[in-house]
Design a protein around this motif. Structure first.
Motif, PDB file in Angstrom:
ATOM      1  N   VAL B 208       0.791  -1.111   0.071  1.00 31.00           N
ATOM      2  CA  VAL B 208       0.040   0.054   0.083  1.00 31.00           C
ATOM      3  C   VAL B 208       0.740   1.044   0.042  1.00 31.00           C
ATOM      4  N   ASP B 211       3.220   1.376  -3.127  1.00 28.41           N
ATOM      5  CA  ASP B 211       2.449   2.105  -4.463  1.00 28.41           C
ATOM      6  C   ASP B 211       2.087   3.364  -4.486  1.00 28.41           C
ATOM      7  N   ASN B 214       4.432   6.375  -5.250  1.00 28.86           N
ATOM      8  CA  ASN B 214       4.498   6.759  -6.721  1.00 28.86           C
ATOM      9  C   ASN B 214       3.526   8.082  -7.079  1.00 28.86           C
ATOM     10  N   VAL B 215       2.889   8.415  -5.964  1.00 29.12           N
ATOM     11  CA  VAL B 215       1.955   9.385  -6.190  1.00 29.12           C
ATOM     12  C   VAL B 215       2.479  10.757  -5.193  1.00 29.12           C
ATOM     13  N   ALA B 216       2.918  10.462  -4.098  1.00 27.53           N
ATOM     14  CA  ALA B 216       3.601  11.426  -3.271  1.00 27.53           C
ATOM     15  C   ALA B 216       4.719  10.935  -2.411  1.00 27.53           C
TER      16      ALA B 216
END
Lengths: 248, 248
Positions: B208, B211, B214-216
């Motif tokens: 979790v 992953d 990759n966004v923040a």
């Protein structure tokens, strides 16, 4: 799926991560096809419902203990978690017992100096409640004080976007009795009119709770009729986020 | 809409309210077409990540201050708010710094006597971390202690449903360095194997967070690599609720 498609249209980084982590499907600063501006400063103002036990020595941006344990905390955790690219910056400056004039007393420090892009105010229950005790204010004083506060705010921050929460009293709650009627609803009418006049997004908390009473009792949502439970805070968060999304 | 249809099939009170309050559309004890049993007692156990500053003098059911400010609080607010008919009863008994053997030391009082229907355990980061300092335990000790604890639990509570959270360490976090590898992932392997052997729902927290990177950045989700931010708590809540829903 709509959010996902809209995100694909806009494109951007993080797509692979979004695809592999379903609960991050809306983990962008895209809400209902509209892009939330980045770097917003969002100030939550009000009384004990907003305060909710916040640590008043913790005044920084997105400070966990400084946000309290109420609807404000639920708003912040939800928005930070689901909008990680937006760099949202939250403050909670609710103080228990406050009426409008007490917001005004601390407005330079607790609002204007923070230069919020979005200002959310939930105020009014004490303006009525304390009038049952020693406070001399009336619904007309609430109206006049609130408008004066907003005029002052817009003069200093002409571009601030406003969210006004409906003050609420949930029938059946321990602190609510016949003395609240018909006077308290007058305050709600003023709050609604003010929201309209000042082009604020209005959050209809009274209806939210009244509807919820068809699902579970007042003891579940708001035991004393004034201060929401965790479940009540969830309802408020849901309604507030809808209002927030209408701003953009 | 699926939830809504399933709710209609099952029927029950509160339908009018559900229809008029969109965010209560799943305000029933129906998850993905399955009915959650009512009156579940749910115990959240673990270390500082679960503890998250809870007031240890507040031990009652669904106590706001007693739930801390971490993923546990986010789970409880979300589930109480969205499942108001289920009468869910939550306890948080996480204690900062705990390793498995310290759960065992307080297990009679802090687990067995509470008679949970669902027991969620997130433990292991200290079992490794403290071994870098003065703790003599190894991954094998963690495995053996954890299995012993679960055997004891199932003997006392043969029908308890188990959720086991993957202990995690987020690379780039301030407390994480090369000393964590390759040893720490061994603890994760044991946790996964234990979950499988004991038919627990496993919450893959490491994936979790990995992953989400990759966004923040790690500073957004889990600054020291061990203790999640509010946004990180949101990710954990989302993943935990999915695991919970698989139990029924």
């Amino acid at each position: 799926m709509k959010n996902r498609r809209d995100f694909l249209k806009i494109g951007g980084a993080g797509l692979a991560a979004v695809a592999s982590t379903p609960f991050l499907a809306n983990a962008t600063n895209v809400v209902k096809g509209k892009k939330i501006p980045e770097d917003l400063t969002i100030l939550l103002q009000g009384d004990s419902i907003t305060d909710a036990g916040r640590d008043k020595s913790k005044l920084g941006i997105n400070d966990t203990a400084g946000l309290g344990r109420g609807y404000a905390f639920q708003i912040v955790t939800n928005m930070l978690g689901s909008q990680p690219k937006a760099n949202l910056q939250f403050y909670n400056r609710g103080i228990s017992g406050n009426k409008v004039f007490q917001l005004a007393d601390r407005w330079d420090e607790d609002c204007l100096s923070l230069k919020p892009d979005v200002l959310s105010i939930l105020i009014g229950v004490n303006d009525f409640w304390h009038s049952l005790k020693d406070y001399k204010g009336t619904a007309q004083v609430y109206d006049a004080d609130f408008r004066k506060l907003l005029d002052r705010t817009l003069k200093a921050l002409p571009n601030v976007k406003l969210i006004i929460g409906e003050p609420f009293a949930i029938k059946g709650g321990k602190a609510i009795n016949e003395k609240w009627y018909p006077d308290f609803p007058e305050y709600q009418k003023y709050a609604a009119a003010i929201a309209k006049d000042y082009k604020a997004e209005y959050v209809p908390f009274q209806k939210v709770f009244d509807d919820a009473l068809n699902v579970a009792p007042v003891s579940y949502w708001c035991p004393d009729g004034v201060h929401p439970s965790m479940a009540g805070g969830y309802l408020m968060k849901e309604a507030w986020v809808k209002a927030f999304n209408r701003l953009f």
